[in-house]
Design a protein around this motif. Structure first.
Motif, PDB file in Angstrom:
ATOM      1  N   LEU A 178     -34.857 -28.039  21.626  1.00 12.14           N
ATOM      2  CA  LEU A 178     -34.350 -26.797  21.027  1.00 12.14           C
ATOM      3  C   LEU A 178     -32.836 -26.833  20.903  1.00 12.14           C
ATOM      4  O   LEU A 178     -32.279 -26.427  19.878  1.00 12.14           O
ATOM      5  CB  LEU A 178     -34.789 -25.597  21.874  1.00 12.14           C
ATOM      6  CG  LEU A 178     -34.347 -24.220  21.374  1.00 12.14           C
ATOM      7  CD1 LEU A 178     -34.940 -23.922  20.000  1.00 12.14           C
ATOM      8  CD2 LEU A 178     -34.738 -23.129  22.373  1.00 12.14           C
ATOM      9  N   VAL A 179     -32.145 -27.330  21.925  1.00 15.03           N
ATOM     10  CA  VAL A 179     -30.690 -27.441  21.875  1.00 15.03           C
ATOM     11  C   VAL A 179     -30.259 -28.299  20.683  1.00 15.03           C
ATOM     12  O   VAL A 179     -29.361 -27.923  19.917  1.00 15.03           O
ATOM     13  CB  VAL A 179     -30.139 -28.035  23.193  1.00 15.03           C
ATOM     14  CG1 VAL A 179     -28.680 -28.441  23.042  1.00 15.03           C
ATOM     15  CG2 VAL A 179     -30.278 -27.021  24.330  1.00 15.03           C
ATOM     16  N   CYS A 180     -30.906 -29.443  20.517  1.00 20.71           N
ATOM     17  CA  CYS A 180     -30.550 -30.351  19.409  1.00 20.71           C
ATOM     18  C   CYS A 180     -30.831 -29.708  18.055  1.00 20.71           C
ATOM     19  O   CYS A 180     -30.016 -29.799  17.127  1.00 20.71           O
ATOM     20  CB  CYS A 180     -31.324 -31.664  19.536  1.00 20.71           C
ATOM     21  SG  CYS A 180     -30.877 -32.654  20.977  1.00 20.71           S
ATOM     22  N   LEU A 181     -31.967 -29.043  17.945  1.00 20.63           N
ATOM     23  CA  LEU A 181     -32.347 -28.444  16.669  1.00 20.63           C
ATOM     24  C   LEU A 181     -31.438 -27.261  16.321  1.00 20.63           C
ATOM     25  O   LEU A 181     -31.045 -27.092  15.164  1.00 20.63           O
ATOM     26  CB  LEU A 181     -33.805 -28.004  16.725  1.00 20.63           C
ATOM     27  CG  LEU A 181     -34.530 -27.838  15.387  1.00 20.63           C
ATOM     28  CD1 LEU A 181     -34.483 -29.137  14.587  1.00 20.63           C
ATOM     29  CD2 LEU A 181     -35.975 -27.414  15.616  1.00 20.63           C
ATOM     30  N   VAL A 182     -31.095 -26.450  17.312  1.00 23.26           N
ATOM     31  CA  VAL A 182     -30.181 -25.320  17.079  1.00 23.26           C
ATOM     32  C   VAL A 182     -28.805 -25.835  16.669  1.00 23.26           C
ATOM     33  O   VAL A 182     -28.165 -25.274  15.761  1.00 23.26           O
ATOM     34  CB  VAL A 182     -30.092 -24.427  18.328  1.00 23.26           C
ATOM     35  CG1 VAL A 182     -28.915 -23.458  18.219  1.00 23.26           C
ATOM     36  CG2 VAL A 182     -31.382 -23.644  18.522  1.00 23.26           C
ATOM     37  N   ALA A 183     -28.338 -26.904  17.322  1.00 20.81           N
ATOM     38  CA  ALA A 183     -27.042 -27.484  16.957  1.00 20.81           C
ATOM     39  C   ALA A 183     -27.066 -27.990  15.522  1.00 20.81           C
ATOM     40  O   ALA A 183     -26.126 -27.758  14.746  1.00 20.81           O
ATOM     41  CB  ALA A 183     -26.697 -28.620  17.916  1.00 20.81           C
ATOM     42  N   THR A 206     -38.281 -30.567  28.502  1.00 23.87           N
ATOM     43  CA  THR A 206     -38.149 -31.378  27.288  1.00 23.87           C
ATOM     44  C   THR A 206     -37.941 -30.499  26.058  1.00 23.87           C
ATOM     45  O   THR A 206     -37.063 -30.768  25.219  1.00 23.87           O
ATOM     46  CB  THR A 206     -39.403 -32.251  27.087  1.00 23.87           C
ATOM     47  OG1 THR A 206     -39.575 -33.093  28.232  1.00 23.87           O
ATOM     48  CG2 THR A 206     -39.273 -33.116  25.844  1.00 23.87           C
ATOM     49  N   LEU A 207     -38.733 -29.440  25.956  1.00 21.47           N
ATOM     50  CA  LEU A 207     -38.606 -28.533  24.813  1.00 21.47           C
ATOM     51  C   LEU A 207     -37.232 -27.870  24.785  1.00 21.47           C
ATOM     52  O   LEU A 207     -36.699 -27.594  23.702  1.00 21.47           O
ATOM     53  CB  LEU A 207     -39.699 -27.458  24.867  1.00 21.47           C
ATOM     54  CG  LEU A 207     -41.127 -27.926  24.596  1.00 21.47           C
ATOM     55  CD1 LEU A 207     -42.109 -26.765  24.758  1.00 21.47           C
ATOM     56  CD2 LEU A 207     -41.245 -28.513  23.191  1.00 21.47           C
ATOM     57  N   PHE A 208     -36.658 -27.627  25.951  1.00 20.31           N
ATOM     58  CA  PHE A 208     -35.322 -27.028  25.996  1.00 20.31           C
ATOM     59  C   PHE A 208     -34.309 -27.918  25.301  1.00 20.31           C
ATOM     60  O   PHE A 208     -33.526 -27.455  24.466  1.00 20.31           O
ATOM     61  CB  PHE A 208     -34.896 -26.777  27.445  1.00 20.31           C
ATOM     62  CG  PHE A 208     -33.442 -26.415  27.586  1.00 20.31           C
ATOM     63  CD1 PHE A 208     -32.973 -25.175  27.190  1.00 20.31           C
ATOM     64  CD2 PHE A 208     -32.523 -27.338  28.095  1.00 20.31           C
ATOM     65  CE1 PHE A 208     -31.632 -24.849  27.296  1.00 20.31           C
ATOM     66  CE2 PHE A 208     -31.190 -27.019  28.213  1.00 20.31           C
ATOM     67  CZ  PHE A 208     -30.738 -25.768  27.815  1.00 20.31           C
ATOM     68  N   TRP A 209     -34.331 -29.215  25.615  1.00 20.07           N
ATOM     69  CA  TRP A 209     -33.336 -30.122  25.014  1.00 20.07           C
ATOM     70  C   TRP A 209     -33.631 -30.370  23.538  1.00 20.07           C
ATOM     71  O   TRP A 209     -32.702 -30.534  22.739  1.00 20.07           O
ATOM     72  CB  TRP A 209     -33.294 -31.430  25.803  1.00 20.07           C
ATOM     73  CG  TRP A 209     -32.721 -31.229  27.173  1.00 20.07           C
ATOM     74  CD1 TRP A 209     -33.365 -31.351  28.366  1.00 20.07           C
ATOM     75  CD2 TRP A 209     -31.388 -30.815  27.478  1.00 20.07           C
ATOM     76  NE1 TRP A 209     -32.528 -31.044  29.405  1.00 20.07           N
ATOM     77  CE2 TRP A 209     -31.300 -30.716  28.893  1.00 20.07           C
ATOM     78  CE3 TRP A 209     -30.257 -30.519  26.722  1.00 20.07           C
ATOM     79  CZ2 TRP A 209     -30.133 -30.328  29.542  1.00 20.07           C
ATOM     80  CZ3 TRP A 209     -29.094 -30.136  27.369  1.00 20.07           C
ATOM     81  CH2 TRP A 209     -29.041 -30.045  28.762  1.00 20.07           C
ATOM     82  N   ALA A 242     -43.084 -21.933  21.998  1.00 19.59           N
ATOM     83  CA  ALA A 242     -43.505 -22.903  23.006  1.00 19.59           C
ATOM     84  C   ALA A 242     -42.672 -22.838  24.285  1.00 19.59           C
ATOM     85  O   ALA A 242     -43.205 -23.032  25.383  1.00 19.59           O
ATOM     86  CB  ALA A 242     -43.439 -24.317  22.421  1.00 19.59           C
ATOM     87  N   MET A 243     -41.381 -22.572  24.145  1.00 18.17           N
ATOM     88  CA  MET A 243     -40.515 -22.536  25.331  1.00 18.17           C
ATOM     89  C   MET A 243     -40.948 -21.480  26.345  1.00 18.17           C
ATOM     90  O   MET A 243     -41.215 -21.790  27.516  1.00 18.17           O
ATOM     91  CB  MET A 243     -39.060 -22.304  24.911  1.00 18.17           C
ATOM     92  CG  MET A 243     -38.317 -23.552  24.498  1.00 18.17           C
ATOM     93  SD  MET A 243     -38.039 -24.664  25.892  1.00 18.17           S
ATOM     94  CE  MET A 243     -37.012 -23.647  26.938  1.00 18.17           C
TER      95      MET A 243
END
Length: 198
Positions: A151-156, A146-149, A101-102
């Protein structure tokens, strides 16, 4: 030796995983930096780099998903609670969805902005997904951010879980996504001379 994911993630899956991780970190860094750059020729060079890397991730994501469907996934480690298996599975598929999606939302934003077509790393033109459309431009831009943030949370969360398994539970969850260490072979000891006198 099989490349499929039998007891651990195979070499092909590991390569896709770490290459995409590296590219996403690079894209995120470039994206955050270019926000504050003045609109000079350097800005447009950085912007094109960002877009080229994004298309690369999209292509790799397609290949990685195809390989995953072919090679399967290693079974959960023995003793893993059912709820942990479910969370891990949901997290993995959410990550796949975001990795698709990103770049797609970024590509749609670039297309609907009415900018000139860009060349992927200067090699070939990337087609547009839509004609210029201000409302679609705004929607795709907001979605991309929005998808970027997310993704950041999910990767963390994914990284913390892997480290928890490695450092606290001391299991092979993280090690299965790392290259297998080669065992050192012990050098043969030279035969000892006999002190026996005939």
């Amino acid at each position: 030796m099989t490349l499929k994911n039998v007891e651990r993630w195979g070499a092909v899956s590991q390569t896709f995983h770490w290459l995409i991780v590296l590219l996403i970190l690079t894209i995120a860094t470039v994206g955050l930096i270019m926000v504050d750059l003045p609109k000079t020729p350097k800005y447009f060079w950085v912007y094109t780099l960002h877009k080229s890397l994004g298309i690369t991730v999209l292509v790799l994501a397609v290949l990685r998903l195809g390989w995953r469907l072919y090679a399967g996934a290693p079974p959960a480690l023995a003793g893993t609670p059912r709820w942990q298996e479910r969370i891990a599975s949901v997290t993995h598929w959410l990550l796949y969805a975001l990795i698709f999606a990103m770049p797609l939302s970024g590509w749609l934003y670039d297309s609907s902005s009415g900018l000139r077509p860009f060349r992927w790393f200067g090699l070939f033109l990337v087609p547009k997904l839509s004609p210029p459309n201000p409302s679609l431009r705004t929607l795709s831009h907001d979605t991309h951010e929005t998808l970027f943030w997310v993704l950041v949370c999910l990767v963390a969360l994914h990284a913390v879980a892997a480290l928890y398994h490695h450092l606290v539970q001391n299991d092979a969850t993280l090690v299965r996504m790392l290259p297998r260490r080669r065992k050192r072979t012990q050098p043969e000891e030279p035969p000892q001379e006999s002190n026996h006198v005939a």
